[in-house]
Scaffold this active site. Sequence first.
Site, PDB file in Angstrom:
ATOM      1  N   ARG A 285      43.354 -40.017  12.275  1.00  0.00           N
ATOM      2  CA  ARG A 285      43.438 -41.036  11.229  1.00  0.00           C
ATOM      3  C   ARG A 285      42.991 -42.365  11.803  1.00  0.00           C
ATOM      4  O   ARG A 285      43.681 -43.352  11.727  1.00  0.00           O
ATOM      5  CB  ARG A 285      44.874 -41.142  10.749  1.00  0.00           C
ATOM      6  CG  ARG A 285      45.389 -39.847  10.189  1.00  0.00           C
ATOM      7  CD  ARG A 285      46.883 -39.823  10.122  1.00  0.00           C
ATOM      8  NE  ARG A 285      47.474 -39.669  11.423  1.00  0.00           N
ATOM      9  CZ  ARG A 285      47.629 -38.510  12.044  1.00  0.00           C
ATOM     10  NH1 ARG A 285      47.235 -37.400  11.479  1.00  0.00           N
ATOM     11  NH2 ARG A 285      48.169 -38.439  13.238  1.00  0.00           N
ATOM     12  N   CYS A 286      41.828 -42.363  12.421  1.00  0.00           N
ATOM     13  CA  CYS A 286      41.511 -43.483  13.295  1.00  0.00           C
ATOM     14  C   CYS A 286      41.034 -44.730  12.569  1.00  0.00           C
ATOM     15  O   CYS A 286      40.050 -44.704  11.850  1.00  0.00           O
ATOM     16  CB  CYS A 286      40.442 -43.072  14.295  1.00  0.00           C
ATOM     17  SG  CYS A 286      40.460 -44.162  15.698  1.00  0.00           S
TER      18      CYS A 286
END
Lengths: 109, 132
Positions: free
Chosen positions: A107-108
């Site tokens: 979930r960068c």
Amino acid sequence: MLTFENTIIPTDKQGYLLDHLLWQKDLALVMAKNDEFELTEAHWEVINFVRQFYLTYNTSPAIRALTKAMKAEFGEAKASSRYLYKLFPEGPAKQATKYAGLPKPARCI
Amino acid sequence: MTSSDQQEDSNLSEVNGLAIINSKAPFSSNYGKDALDVALIFGSFEQKVSLFFQGDGVYQLIANQDASLVSIKDYLKTFSAFEFYDIEDIYVCQQSLVNRQLDEAFHIDDVQVLASVEFGKALNRHQHVLRF
């Protein structure tokens, strides 16, 4: 992949280790050197923290979770995203997890 | 804006973002891991999210499970990090526990055990519901 002490360490295209158990401090130094990135004590504080986070919770923290967790550990000053971005201009979660030998956070941001 | 619109707006402000229902046991399928990923993404973007566990989903909260025995990454360990994602509302259906003869022994704190009616009411306070 990387060559380290005559062994081949598999990585993904962006240089993240595929097996975090192959990580060690000297390997992180090699990875950083390949990126022409200098690791100071302040960087290591974050790298070690991120690695501990992963070992505890089985997930790489994205930036928001990272700052919240670091605030609990180190206090406000060392946990602001401003401070962390100064250390890791390309994104603290992204860069710190790389040198910590962890998978890139899914979930960068 | 008409008065009925305003009425509707004030009702909307009381509802509470996203509810994620977990209804499957862990490790036998990807449902639980997928639900977790959605919850963490919402948390990362400061969106309000509540977790509901019912049916076989309650097994995801039961303490002392070791996924490494079946060679699977133990995503349940990530539940302990919920506080860093502002996930605070975690509800479990009491009847589902009773039906499975499970004690209220969870591997995370601050789980709210609710009777069926209350569980339904809590769910109703949410604008969107995803079921896994």
